[in-house]
Write a protein that holds these residues in place. Sequence first.
Motif, mmCIF file in Angstrom:
data_model
loop_
_atom_site.group_PDB
_atom_site.id
_atom_site.type_symbol
_atom_site.label_atom_id
_atom_site.label_comp_id
_atom_site.label_asym_id
_atom_site.label_seq_id
_atom_site.Cartn_x
_atom_site.Cartn_y
_atom_site.Cartn_z
ATOM 1 N N LYS A 163 43.801 45.785 38.693
ATOM 2 C CA LYS A 163 44.979 46.215 37.832
ATOM 3 C C LYS A 163 45.894 45.214 37.203
ATOM 4 C CE LYS A 163 47.113 49.874 39.515
ATOM 5 N NZ LYS A 163 48.092 50.956 40.399
ATOM 6 N N ASN A 166 43.901 43.552 34.246
ATOM 7 C CA ASN A 166 43.767 44.534 33.112
ATOM 8 C C ASN A 166 44.988 44.256 32.563
ATOM 9 O OD1 ASN A 166 41.370 45.726 32.767
ATOM 10 N ND2 ASN A 166 41.681 47.184 34.733
ATOM 11 N N GLN A 167 46.222 44.448 32.971
ATOM 12 C CA GLN A 167 47.402 44.190 32.385
ATOM 13 C C GLN A 167 47.496 42.638 31.724
ATOM 14 O OE1 GLN A 167 50.637 44.977 35.139
ATOM 15 N NE2 GLN A 167 50.122 47.240 35.570
ATOM 16 N N GLU A 170 45.211 42.673 28.516
ATOM 17 C CA GLU A 170 46.234 43.281 27.485
ATOM 18 C C GLU A 170 47.339 42.200 26.875
ATOM 19 O OE1 GLU A 170 47.646 46.766 28.865
ATOM 20 O OE2 GLU A 170 45.568 47.912 28.983
#
Length: 296
Positions: A163, A166-167, A170
């Motif tokens: 998680k 992924n952040q 981005e």
Amino acid sequence: MKKALSIFVIIATQIINCNATSSNNDMDLGKKMHSIESKITVLEKENSHLAKEISNLKSDIAKSQSEIDTVNNDVKRLHNDLSAKATALGDSINTTNTKISATSETINSSISTRTLLGVVGLLLAFTIAAFVYLILKRKISSNISAIDTIKEAQTKLSEETIKLDNQLIELMDKQMDAQNSSANTAAEVDHTLALKVADEIVRIQINLSRMDASIKGYKQLQKAVERIKENFFANGYEIVDMLGKDYNEGMRVNGDFVIDETLPKGSRIITFITKPQINYCGTMIQKATITITQNI
């Protein structure tokens, strides 16, 4: 034998007397007497011979009787010896039977004792084995429970890591877009962000290679990495893939060497990447820092 001969002489004499009465011829009587006497002499000789033979037979009989007596004595002696030996043998057999019986009882007693000890030993061993089995089973159950707990915690940690990655991707993607927009007006390209992004991409790829593909968010992160790498390549950057490849002396890298004798003889394999090699427009702008596992 003499008595028979005397009777024969009397009968002959009577015959002669009768004949003498019937015949007066003395000459004939004399001849007859002479013939009778001759026969008597022959008979006496034969009688003497027979007497000697009878005496010899008596002697032989006496001798045979003596031998028979000797044989009987020998037989009696042998019979006595055999009786004595039979008695002694019987006593010996009885003694042996007694010893065998005593030994058999001792052996049976020993066997019974050993059998009892063996049964007790087996029961004791079985009890100990059952006790150890229960302890091990509890420990194994406890370890399995602990392993399950660790796996569960590891899975949750991996999910949280995915998680966050992924952040991070981005965020880095946005920063790269912003930098590319401002780089159009700048005279010189700044590679600081690109190098940082490349380091993070390699780190994330190594983490993904160690995770289970079934973890939540795994495939999403994998696609995000592929997307930022494409963006990376589109801006002229290249991350050189070295993980799992063979190492050779001509590579321009900073390397740490580790010995692993389980590898085939002469093998040199890149097993970890601390910093990747980054090329910009075909020119290396960052040298790789790697770990090489070898068996030479």
